[in-house]
Design an enzyme around this catalytic site. Structure first.
Site, PDB file in Angstrom:
ATOM      1  N   GLU A  51       0.836  -1.198   0.000  1.00  0.00           N
ATOM      2  CA  GLU A  51       0.000   0.000   0.000  1.00  0.00           C
ATOM      3  C   GLU A  51       0.873   1.251   0.000  1.00  0.00           C
ATOM      4  O   GLU A  51       1.809   1.363   0.816  1.00  0.00           O
ATOM      5  CB  GLU A  51      -0.877  -0.014   1.255  1.00  0.00           C
ATOM      6  CG  GLU A  51      -2.329   0.281   0.926  1.00  0.00           C
ATOM      7  CD  GLU A  51      -3.133   0.489   2.184  1.00  0.00           C
ATOM      8  OE1 GLU A  51      -3.794   1.534   2.259  1.00  0.00           O
ATOM      9  OE2 GLU A  51      -3.050  -0.375   3.079  1.00  0.00           O
ATOM     10  N   ASP A  80       9.129   5.107  -7.510  1.00  0.00           N
ATOM     11  CA  ASP A  80       7.901   5.869  -7.319  1.00  0.00           C
ATOM     12  C   ASP A  80       8.071   7.168  -8.084  1.00  0.00           C
ATOM     13  O   ASP A  80       9.092   7.847  -7.961  1.00  0.00           O
ATOM     14  CB  ASP A  80       7.578   6.131  -5.845  1.00  0.00           C
ATOM     15  CG  ASP A  80       6.089   6.426  -5.688  1.00  0.00           C
ATOM     16  OD1 ASP A  80       5.289   5.493  -5.911  1.00  0.00           O
ATOM     17  OD2 ASP A  80       5.717   7.574  -5.392  1.00  0.00           O
ATOM     18  N   SER A  81       7.100   7.458  -8.900  1.00  0.00           N
ATOM     19  CA  SER A  81       7.291   8.573  -9.831  1.00  0.00           C
ATOM     20  C   SER A  81       5.963   9.248 -10.128  1.00  0.00           C
ATOM     21  O   SER A  81       4.898   8.747  -9.773  1.00  0.00           O
ATOM     22  CB  SER A  81       7.925   8.043 -11.126  1.00  0.00           C
ATOM     23  OG  SER A  81       7.258   6.886 -11.573  1.00  0.00           O
ATOM     24  N   ASP A 171       2.995  11.147 -20.656  1.00  0.00           N
ATOM     25  CA  ASP A 171       3.949  11.503 -21.718  1.00  0.00           C
ATOM     26  C   ASP A 171       3.330  12.366 -22.831  1.00  0.00           C
ATOM     27  O   ASP A 171       3.973  13.308 -23.298  1.00  0.00           O
ATOM     28  CB  ASP A 171       4.590  10.249 -22.330  1.00  0.00           C
ATOM     29  CG  ASP A 171       5.704   9.690 -21.460  1.00  0.00           C
ATOM     30  OD1 ASP A 171       6.239  10.439 -20.623  1.00  0.00           O
ATOM     31  OD2 ASP A 171       6.033   8.505 -21.620  1.00  0.00           O
ATOM     32  N   HIS A 196      13.406  11.764 -15.996  1.00  0.00           N
ATOM     33  CA  HIS A 196      13.506  11.629 -14.542  1.00  0.00           C
ATOM     34  C   HIS A 196      14.016  10.227 -14.174  1.00  0.00           C
ATOM     35  O   HIS A 196      14.855  10.062 -13.314  1.00  0.00           O
ATOM     36  CB  HIS A 196      12.129  11.903 -13.925  1.00  0.00           C
ATOM     37  CG  HIS A 196      11.001  11.128 -14.558  1.00  0.00           C
ATOM     38  ND1 HIS A 196      10.862  10.996 -15.928  1.00  0.00           N
ATOM     39  CD2 HIS A 196       9.975  10.406 -14.018  1.00  0.00           C
ATOM     40  CE1 HIS A 196       9.806  10.249 -16.185  1.00  0.00           C
ATOM     41  NE2 HIS A 196       9.251   9.884 -15.052  1.00  0.00           N
ATOM     42  N   ARG A 197      13.491   9.233 -14.865  1.00  0.00           N
ATOM     43  CA  ARG A 197      13.858   7.843 -14.542  1.00  0.00           C
ATOM     44  C   ARG A 197      15.313   7.566 -14.916  1.00  0.00           C
ATOM     45  O   ARG A 197      16.048   6.926 -14.178  1.00  0.00           O
ATOM     46  CB  ARG A 197      12.891   6.908 -15.282  1.00  0.00           C
ATOM     47  CG  ARG A 197      13.027   5.438 -14.937  1.00  0.00           C
ATOM     48  CD  ARG A 197      11.784   4.648 -15.322  1.00  0.00           C
ATOM     49  NE  ARG A 197      10.639   5.007 -14.503  1.00  0.00           N
ATOM     50  CZ  ARG A 197       9.589   5.733 -14.942  1.00  0.00           C
ATOM     51  NH1 ARG A 197       9.499   6.116 -16.212  1.00  0.00           N
ATOM     52  NH2 ARG A 197       8.622   6.055 -14.113  1.00  0.00           N
TER      53      ARG A 197
HETATM   54  P1  ITT Z   1       3.979   0.562  -9.239  1.00  0.00           P
HETATM   55  O1  ITT Z   1       3.568   1.265  -7.961  1.00  0.00           O
HETATM   56  O2  ITT Z   1       3.558  -0.876  -9.296  1.00  0.00           O
HETATM   57  O3  ITT Z   1       5.423   0.761  -9.526  1.00  0.00           O
HETATM   58  P2  ITT Z   1       2.413   2.654 -10.515  1.00  0.00           P
HETATM   59  O4  ITT Z   1       2.128   2.984 -11.951  1.00  0.00           O
HETATM   60  O5  ITT Z   1       1.246   2.619  -9.566  1.00  0.00           O
HETATM   61  O6  ITT Z   1       3.194   1.246 -10.476  1.00  0.00           O
HETATM   62  P3  ITT Z   1       3.500   4.991  -9.192  1.00  0.00           P
HETATM   63  O7  ITT Z   1       2.646   4.920  -7.992  1.00  0.00           O
HETATM   64  O8  ITT Z   1       4.944   5.353  -9.039  1.00  0.00           O
HETATM   65  O9  ITT Z   1       3.522   3.614  -9.985  1.00  0.00           O
HETATM   66  O10 ITT Z   1       2.823   6.017 -10.211  1.00  0.00           O
HETATM   67  C1  ITT Z   1       3.518   6.420 -11.350  1.00  0.00           C
HETATM   68  C2  ITT Z   1       2.569   7.137 -12.298  1.00  0.00           C
HETATM   69  O11 ITT Z   1       3.168   8.392 -12.681  1.00  0.00           O
HETATM   70  C3  ITT Z   1       2.411   6.353 -13.590  1.00  0.00           C
HETATM   71  O12 ITT Z   1       1.342   5.434 -13.493  1.00  0.00           O
HETATM   72  C4  ITT Z   1       2.189   7.461 -14.603  1.00  0.00           C
HETATM   73  O13 ITT Z   1       0.849   7.876 -14.563  1.00  0.00           O
HETATM   74  C5  ITT Z   1       3.081   8.580 -14.064  1.00  0.00           C
HETATM   75  N1  ITT Z   1       4.437   8.488 -14.637  1.00  0.00           N
HETATM   76  C6  ITT Z   1       5.579   8.100 -14.003  1.00  0.00           C
HETATM   77  N2  ITT Z   1       6.619   8.095 -14.842  1.00  0.00           N
HETATM   78  C7  ITT Z   1       6.133   8.467 -16.030  1.00  0.00           C
HETATM   79  C8  ITT Z   1       6.705   8.629 -17.299  1.00  0.00           C
HETATM   80  O14 ITT Z   1       7.979   8.349 -17.525  1.00  0.00           O
HETATM   81  N3  ITT Z   1       5.922   9.024 -18.295  1.00  0.00           N
HETATM   82  C9  ITT Z   1       4.617   9.290 -18.085  1.00  0.00           C
HETATM   83  N4  ITT Z   1       3.989   9.150 -16.936  1.00  0.00           N
HETATM   84  C10 ITT Z   1       4.741   8.743 -15.899  1.00  0.00           C
END
Ligand code: ITT
Length: 212
Positions: A51, A80-81, A171, A196-197
């Protein structure tokens, strides 16, 4: 001549990424190298859903890395992004993945719904105030303890409409500084030179090679 990626590949052959987001896995696999195999939680259904109760990217990435590392041997990497848009108080931020969840019918893609919601909130905001950034925090953990955390950011401008179909998430509405195209229009190669990644991952690679 060997490059940094070759050295990295020799020292780390498989890495577990604590994510169920296949887009993240694909990007990280591409950016590391062919010599490193990136596996994610989609192959390990018995591992728990962690969670995301944190209010910062760092808190959530640590929760995911630590939580999963309690169940597997070796190190676990978590990402986390999300997108921060200045004119709407840095939303969607840590809620990026589920921003439009309360109004999402389940038909179609949550990415499309999230993107539409941000554009709607930004409809009257002029160009100069459309500053935004993607942020990524990577956490590495082993046996329930965080070993290191890395942060990467890319600054940009929020577009006024969806442009391009590449990438994922937000994106198609994010134009990185120096470009008039969105990450949805730019190639994956260009995105990876500045994302960022990729910036967070570059620090992880240095940390990993020093640790060996
Ligand atoms: P996990 O927790 O399983 O890793 P998640 O998609 O739920 O998967 P996050 O909580 O970190 O992960 O949310 C990241 C969101 O941020 C992702 O679903 C996109 O909507 C956005 N995001 C992150 N990096 C991105 C990127 O490189 N390009 C576009 N959107 C991005």
């Amino acid at each position: 001549m060997e490059n940094e990626n070759d050295d990295f590949a020799k020292s780390l052959t498989t890495i577990l990424l604590a994510t169920r987001n296949r887009h993240k896995t694909r990007e990280i696999q591409t950016m590391l190298s062919d010599g490193v195999k990136v596996v994610d939680l989609t192959q390990y259904n018995h591992l728990p859903e962690i969670e995301e109760t944190g209010v910062t990217f760092e808190e959530n990435s640590k929760l995911k890395a630590e939580g999963i590392s309690l169940h597997v041997p070796g190190i676990v990497l978590a990402d986390d992004s999300g997108l921060e848009v200045d004119a709407i108080g840095k939303e969607p931020g840590v809620y990026s993945a589920r921003y439009a969840a309360s109004s999402f019918s389940g038909i179609g893609s949550i990415d499309v719904a999230n993107t539409a919601l941000v554009l709607k909130k930004m409809v009257d905001v002029p160009y100069e105030q459309r500053t935004a950034r993607f942020r990524c925090v990577l956490a590495v953990a082993e046996r329930g303890k965080t070993l290191a955390v890395f942060d990467g950011t890319v600054e940009g401008i929020l577009a006024t409409e969806v442009k391009g179909s590449g990438g994922f998430g937000y994106d198609p509405i994010f134009m990185p500084i120096g470009y008039t195209e969105t990450f949805g229009e730019l190639s994956a190669e260009i995105k990876h030179t500045m994302s960022h990644r990729s910036r967070a991952l570059a620090q992880f690679k240095i940390w990993w090679m020093r640790r060996k």
